[in-house]
Design a protein around this motif. Structure first.
Motif, short mmCIF file in Angstrom:
data_model
loop_
_atom_site.label_atom_id
_atom_site.label_comp_id
_atom_site.label_asym_id
_atom_site.label_seq_id
_atom_site.Cartn_x
_atom_site.Cartn_y
_atom_site.Cartn_z
N LEU A 150 -50.12 53.12 -47.11
CA LEU A 150 -49.24 52.72 -46.01
C LEU A 150 -49.90 51.63 -45.16
O LEU A 150 -49.23 50.69 -44.72
CB LEU A 150 -48.90 53.93 -45.15
N ARG A 151 -51.19 51.75 -44.95
CA ARG A 151 -51.89 50.75 -44.12
C ARG A 151 -51.83 49.38 -44.78
O ARG A 151 -51.50 48.38 -44.13
CB ARG A 151 -53.34 51.17 -43.89
N ASP A 152 -52.18 49.33 -46.05
CA ASP A 152 -52.18 48.04 -46.74
C ASP A 152 -50.76 47.48 -46.89
O ASP A 152 -50.56 46.26 -46.84
CB ASP A 152 -52.82 48.18 -48.11
N ALA A 153 -49.78 48.36 -47.04
CA ALA A 153 -48.40 47.91 -47.21
C ALA A 153 -47.86 47.22 -45.97
O ALA A 153 -46.91 46.42 -46.05
CB ALA A 153 -47.51 49.09 -47.57
N ALA A 154 -48.47 47.48 -44.81
CA ALA A 154 -48.02 46.82 -43.57
C ALA A 154 -48.25 45.32 -43.60
O ALA A 154 -47.72 44.59 -42.77
CB ALA A 154 -48.73 47.44 -42.36
N LEU A 155 -49.03 44.83 -44.57
CA LEU A 155 -49.24 43.38 -44.73
C LEU A 155 -48.10 42.73 -45.51
O LEU A 155 -48.11 41.51 -45.71
CB LEU A 155 -50.56 43.11 -45.46
N CYS A 156 -47.13 43.51 -45.94
CA CYS A 156 -46.06 42.98 -46.79
C CYS A 156 -45.30 41.84 -46.11
O CYS A 156 -45.10 40.77 -46.70
CB CYS A 156 -45.10 44.11 -47.17
#
Length: 351
Positions: A150-156
């Motif tokens: 979820l944390r990394d996906a916030a860079l989408c």
């Protein structure tokens, strides 16, 4: 909540939010958890990135007082409207682009960023994601691939912005690129270019921390803005000129320098915004047949491409995002640090 919504037992009646009050001022307060329409879902926000637009809205006073910002978010589904299908409690998702009309000239040309139905930038966010929960139309949600946190996906969302800039540039492998400004969008543009086989990239950035970040990501060369020389005459081409320049800082001086570093027939892509209006050397544009274009929002399918790229492991996510999660109470101080260039990576707020 609507009585016919499917609810998680963990949804409280109130939540914390960060409310913009005026230039440089944010208050963290409690408000009611959003109610759902039949086609909505409720996300418990995991992370929300601080965007350059957020900085303009808050720190420069562009924003509308008493609003809640934040549009680079990921979260977990905790409530589902009665008409929603395909989503279950506990699913991980990011918020995709706002729906487009699908019938205007821009949409029919597969350029949704030009949709006539788009609102004024920064003014159409009813309830942003600098909050513990966010109501989202189900049609706007995008599923996070397995294995992507979820944390990394916030860079989408910001990666989708960078990918749109690359599309606008038309750059191909073997060409040289210049990036002015190594903030989050500049750094993501650098990382995305490398995945596309562009391996001759110069980055210009005044802040040492961001220059170091650009080196670690893989820039061919990293310079300070003062190292960019502007030829005295508009028909003179700079030594080691570039095919494409990505202006990611919103600084008028940087834009002038980026334009002056282009080869004949080169392209300047403007991704950065700022309050101060730049001037444009139209003689240089004319004599060298340069292309100057903006890159606003996303490609059609840009969010899906960004999620796939993040999940692939080809993007240095750990370098691009600051390692510290920021609570809502730390949002304004983090914004000040970003403006000062004291933080190199993307700031992620964890409500």
């Amino acid at each position: 909540m609507l009585s016919d919504s499917i609810l998680s037992a963990s949804v409280p009646p109130s939540m914390k939010v960060a409310i913009y009050r005026g230039r440089g001022k944010i208050d963290v307060e409690s408000t009611s958890t959003p109610t759902l329409a039949a086609d909505d879902v409720l996300l418990r926000i995991s992370h929300c990135g601080v965007c350059g637009t957020d900085l303009h809205l808050v720190m420069e006073g562009w924003g509308r007082p008493n609003t809640i910002g934040g549009h680079e978010y990921s979260g977990e589904v905790v409530a589902i409207g009665s008409a929603v299908t395909g989503w279950e409690i506990g699913d991980a998702a990011v918020g995709g682009p706002h729906p487009y009309c699908g019938s205007c000239e821009g949409c029919l040309a597969h350029r949704p960023s030009l949709c006539d139905g788009s609102g004024t930038p920064g003014s159409n966010e009813e309830l942003g994601a600098f909050a513990e929960f966010k109501r989202v139309p189900a049609a706007q949600l995008m599923r996070i691939p397995d294995g992507l946190s979820l944390r990394d996906a916030a860079l989408c969302e910001p990666l989708a912005v960078a990918l749109h800039g690359i599309t606008q540039s038309g750059i191909v492998a073997g060409q040289r690129a210049l990036i002015t400004g190594a903030g989050p969008v500049g750094a993501l543009t650098l990382a995305a270019l490398l995945t596309k086989g562009i391996d001759d990239i110069t980055v210009s950035e005044p802040a040492r921390s961001r220059r170091d970040l650009a080196r670690s990501i893989g820039a061919t060369r990293v310079i300070e803005p003062d190292a960019i020389e502007i030829p005295p005459m508009p028909f003179t081409i700079a030594d080691n000129a570039h095919h494409v320049a990505f202006e990611c800082s919103g600084n008028p001086t940087a834009l002038r320098g980026a334009l002056a570093q282009l080869k004949k027939g080169g392209t300047l892509v403007i991704l950065g915004t700022g309050m101060e209006q730049p001037s444009l050397d139209t003689n240089r544009v004319l004599l060298n047949e340069l292309i100057v274009t903006g890159a606003y929002n996303y490609d059609e399918g840009g969010f899906a491409e960004a999620l796939e790229l993040l999940a692939s492991g080809k993007i240095a996510v750990d370098q691009l995002a600051d390692s510290r999660d920021v609570p809502l109470e730390g949002l304004i101080s983090s914004m000040r640090s970003l403006v000062a260039g004291e933080i190199a990576g993307k700031v992620l707020v964890k409500p």
